[in-house]
Design a protein around this motif. Structure first.
Motif, PDB file in Angstrom:
ATOM      1  N   ASP A 176       0.925  -0.859   0.199  1.00 47.70           N
ATOM      2  CA  ASP A 176       0.424  -0.050   0.134  1.00 47.70           C
ATOM      3  C   ASP A 176       0.688   1.265   0.031  1.00 47.70           C
ATOM      4  O   ASP A 176       0.832   2.093   1.066  1.00 47.70           O
ATOM      5  CB  ASP A 176      -0.945   0.076   1.262  1.00 47.70           C
ATOM      6  CG  ASP A 176      -2.471  -0.268   0.985  1.00 47.70           C
ATOM      7  OD1 ASP A 176      -3.545  -0.605  -0.047  1.00 47.70           O
ATOM      8  OD2 ASP A 176      -2.853  -1.167   2.147  1.00 47.70           O
ATOM      9  N   GLU A 177       1.268   1.759  -0.841  1.00 48.58           N
ATOM     10  CA  GLU A 177       2.765   2.590  -1.503  1.00 48.58           C
ATOM     11  C   GLU A 177       2.028   3.716  -1.929  1.00 48.58           C
ATOM     12  O   GLU A 177       0.943   3.111  -3.147  1.00 48.58           O
ATOM     13  CB  GLU A 177       3.370   2.102  -1.639  1.00 48.58           C
ATOM     14  CG  GLU A 177       4.604   1.472  -0.716  1.00 48.58           C
ATOM     15  CD  GLU A 177       5.626   0.564  -1.685  1.00 48.58           C
ATOM     16  OE1 GLU A 177       6.818  -0.032  -1.185  1.00 48.58           O
ATOM     17  OE2 GLU A 177       6.271   1.292  -3.432  1.00 48.58           O
ATOM     18  N   ALA A 178       1.472   4.890  -1.301  1.00 50.72           N
ATOM     19  CA  ALA A 178       0.735   5.737  -2.101  1.00 50.72           C
ATOM     20  C   ALA A 178      -0.377   5.291  -2.458  1.00 50.72           C
ATOM     21  O   ALA A 178      -0.364   6.122  -3.801  1.00 50.72           O
ATOM     22  CB  ALA A 178       1.714   6.735  -2.614  1.00 50.72           C
ATOM     23  N   ASP A 179      -1.192   5.585  -1.692  1.00 51.16           N
ATOM     24  CA  ASP A 179      -2.648   4.856  -2.406  1.00 51.16           C
ATOM     25  C   ASP A 179      -2.437   3.194  -2.785  1.00 51.16           C
ATOM     26  O   ASP A 179      -3.916   2.822  -3.140  1.00 51.16           O
ATOM     27  CB  ASP A 179      -3.460   5.503  -3.746  1.00 51.16           C
ATOM     28  CG  ASP A 179      -3.135   6.527  -3.342  1.00 51.16           C
ATOM     29  OD1 ASP A 179      -4.234   7.366  -1.780  1.00 51.16           O
ATOM     30  OD2 ASP A 179      -3.670   7.591  -3.554  1.00 51.16           O
ATOM     31  N   GLY A 180      -1.463   2.856  -3.355  1.00 52.80           N
ATOM     32  CA  GLY A 180      -1.401   1.534  -3.819  1.00 52.80           C
ATOM     33  C   GLY A 180      -2.934   0.569  -3.947  1.00 52.80           C
ATOM     34  O   GLY A 180      -3.318   0.520  -4.777  1.00 52.80           O
ATOM     35  N   SER A 181      -2.694  -0.752  -3.227  1.00 53.91           N
ATOM     36  CA  SER A 181      -3.795  -1.247  -2.971  1.00 53.91           C
ATOM     37  C   SER A 181      -4.967  -1.558  -3.255  1.00 53.91           C
ATOM     38  O   SER A 181      -6.021  -1.496  -3.359  1.00 53.91           O
ATOM     39  CB  SER A 181      -3.455  -2.785  -2.149  1.00 53.91           C
ATOM     40  OG  SER A 181      -2.389  -3.556  -2.479  1.00 53.91           O
ATOM     41  N   LYS A 203      -1.678   5.427 -10.519  1.00 53.00           N
ATOM     42  CA  LYS A 203      -1.490   6.371 -11.686  1.00 53.00           C
ATOM     43  C   LYS A 203      -2.787   8.000 -12.596  1.00 53.00           C
ATOM     44  O   LYS A 203      -2.816   7.399 -12.334  1.00 53.00           O
ATOM     45  CB  LYS A 203      -0.161   6.507 -12.393  1.00 53.00           C
ATOM     46  CG  LYS A 203       0.925   5.841 -11.497  1.00 53.00           C
ATOM     47  CD  LYS A 203       2.766   5.385 -12.426  1.00 53.00           C
ATOM     48  CE  LYS A 203       3.332   4.347 -11.312  1.00 53.00           C
ATOM     49  NZ  LYS A 203       4.467   4.978 -11.842  1.00 53.00           N
ATOM     50  N   VAL A 221       3.938  -4.833  -7.217  1.00 50.31           N
ATOM     51  CA  VAL A 221       4.241  -3.948  -6.339  1.00 50.31           C
ATOM     52  C   VAL A 221       2.372  -2.849  -7.170  1.00 50.31           C
ATOM     53  O   VAL A 221       2.476  -3.037  -8.215  1.00 50.31           O
ATOM     54  CB  VAL A 221       5.016  -2.717  -6.376  1.00 50.31           C
ATOM     55  CG1 VAL A 221       4.284  -1.520  -5.784  1.00 50.31           C
ATOM     56  CG2 VAL A 221       5.817  -3.251  -5.388  1.00 50.31           C
ATOM     57  N   GLU A 222       1.712  -2.699  -6.645  1.00 55.17           N
ATOM     58  CA  GLU A 222       0.051  -2.191  -7.153  1.00 55.17           C
ATOM     59  C   GLU A 222       0.080  -0.464  -6.722  1.00 55.17           C
ATOM     60  O   GLU A 222       0.685  -0.827  -4.936  1.00 55.17           O
ATOM     61  CB  GLU A 222      -1.357  -2.726  -5.835  1.00 55.17           C
ATOM     62  CG  GLU A 222      -1.459  -3.709  -7.129  1.00 55.17           C
ATOM     63  CD  GLU A 222      -2.549  -4.477  -6.208  1.00 55.17           C
ATOM     64  OE1 GLU A 222      -3.275  -4.314  -5.272  1.00 55.17           O
ATOM     65  OE2 GLU A 222      -2.990  -5.202  -7.133  1.00 55.17           O
ATOM     66  N   THR A 223       0.267   0.344  -7.465  1.00 52.74           N
ATOM     67  CA  THR A 223      -0.209   1.766  -7.085  1.00 52.74           C
ATOM     68  C   THR A 223      -0.745   2.230  -8.460  1.00 52.74           C
ATOM     69  O   THR A 223      -1.599   1.574  -9.242  1.00 52.74           O
ATOM     70  CB  THR A 223       1.065   2.415  -8.498  1.00 52.74           C
ATOM     71  OG1 THR A 223       1.621   2.139  -9.479  1.00 52.74           O
ATOM     72  CG2 THR A 223       2.531   1.718  -7.290  1.00 52.74           C
ATOM     73  N   GLU A 257       3.336  -2.973 -11.505  1.00 51.52           N
ATOM     74  CA  GLU A 257       4.822  -2.950 -11.313  1.00 51.52           C
ATOM     75  C   GLU A 257       6.164  -4.423 -10.522  1.00 51.52           C
ATOM     76  O   GLU A 257       5.370  -4.583  -9.514  1.00 51.52           O
ATOM     77  CB  GLU A 257       5.189  -1.696 -10.736  1.00 51.52           C
ATOM     78  CG  GLU A 257       4.053  -0.427 -10.757  1.00 51.52           C
ATOM     79  CD  GLU A 257       5.263   1.070 -10.853  1.00 51.52           C
ATOM     80  OE1 GLU A 257       5.548   1.191 -11.072  1.00 51.52           O
ATOM     81  OE2 GLU A 257       4.192   1.358  -9.474  1.00 51.52           O
TER      82      GLU A 257
END
Length: 141
Positions: free
Chosen positions: A7-12, A49, A45-47, A63
């Motif tokens: 969950d990075e910067a809104d990830g999942s 954008k 990794v889910e982001t 990614e």
């Protein structure tokens, strides 16, 4: 090194929100494809954008050593665009859009359709392998 879905910067959470907001077959399909991506690459990794006023929830992106694919939704279809799709083997013929693009390839999925799950996972694994090989080449160079 990334491990698991993050969950990075809104990830999942951002991908969850995008799927939930659709509330129709497109959300179900995007969720199903997301599951196949995670099965194929547990380290993905889910982001999210490219947020903009006309698309406040942005575009889900998967990614691993670079972008594997994006998941966009349109009125009539769900589009999975592979960043390096032109360089990937596609023996099952999943790519059916952006076939003339120099680098990208896409899969457009309409209601009632579904890509072959095993072939789709193989495509994800090939995209990961390509990204990792390019990253290794940059480190050696």
């Amino acid at each position: 090194m990334a491990t698991g879905v993050q969950d990075e910067a809104d990830g999942s959470a951002g991908v969850d929100a995008r799927i939930a907001a659709l509330g129709d077959w497109r959300g179900e399909m995007l969720g199903r494809l997301r599951g196949l991506i995670r099965e194929a690459d547990p380290e993905v990794v889910e982001t999210v954008k490219w947020r903009k006023p006309s698309n406040m929830l942005g575009v889900p992106v998967w990614e691993h050593a670079g972008i594997l694919c994006t998941g966009e939704t349109y009125t009539d279809y769900v589009k999975l665009t592979f960043a390096q799709g032109a360089a990937l083997p596609d023996p099952a013929g999943l790519f059916n859009a952006s076939l003339e693009a120099g680098t990208r390839r896409a899969i457009d999925i309409r209601q009632g359709q579904a890509p072959d799950a095993a072939a789709f996972r193989d495509l994800i694994r090939a995209a990961v392998a390509l990204n990792l090989s390019k990253a290794a080449g940059r480190r050696r160079g």
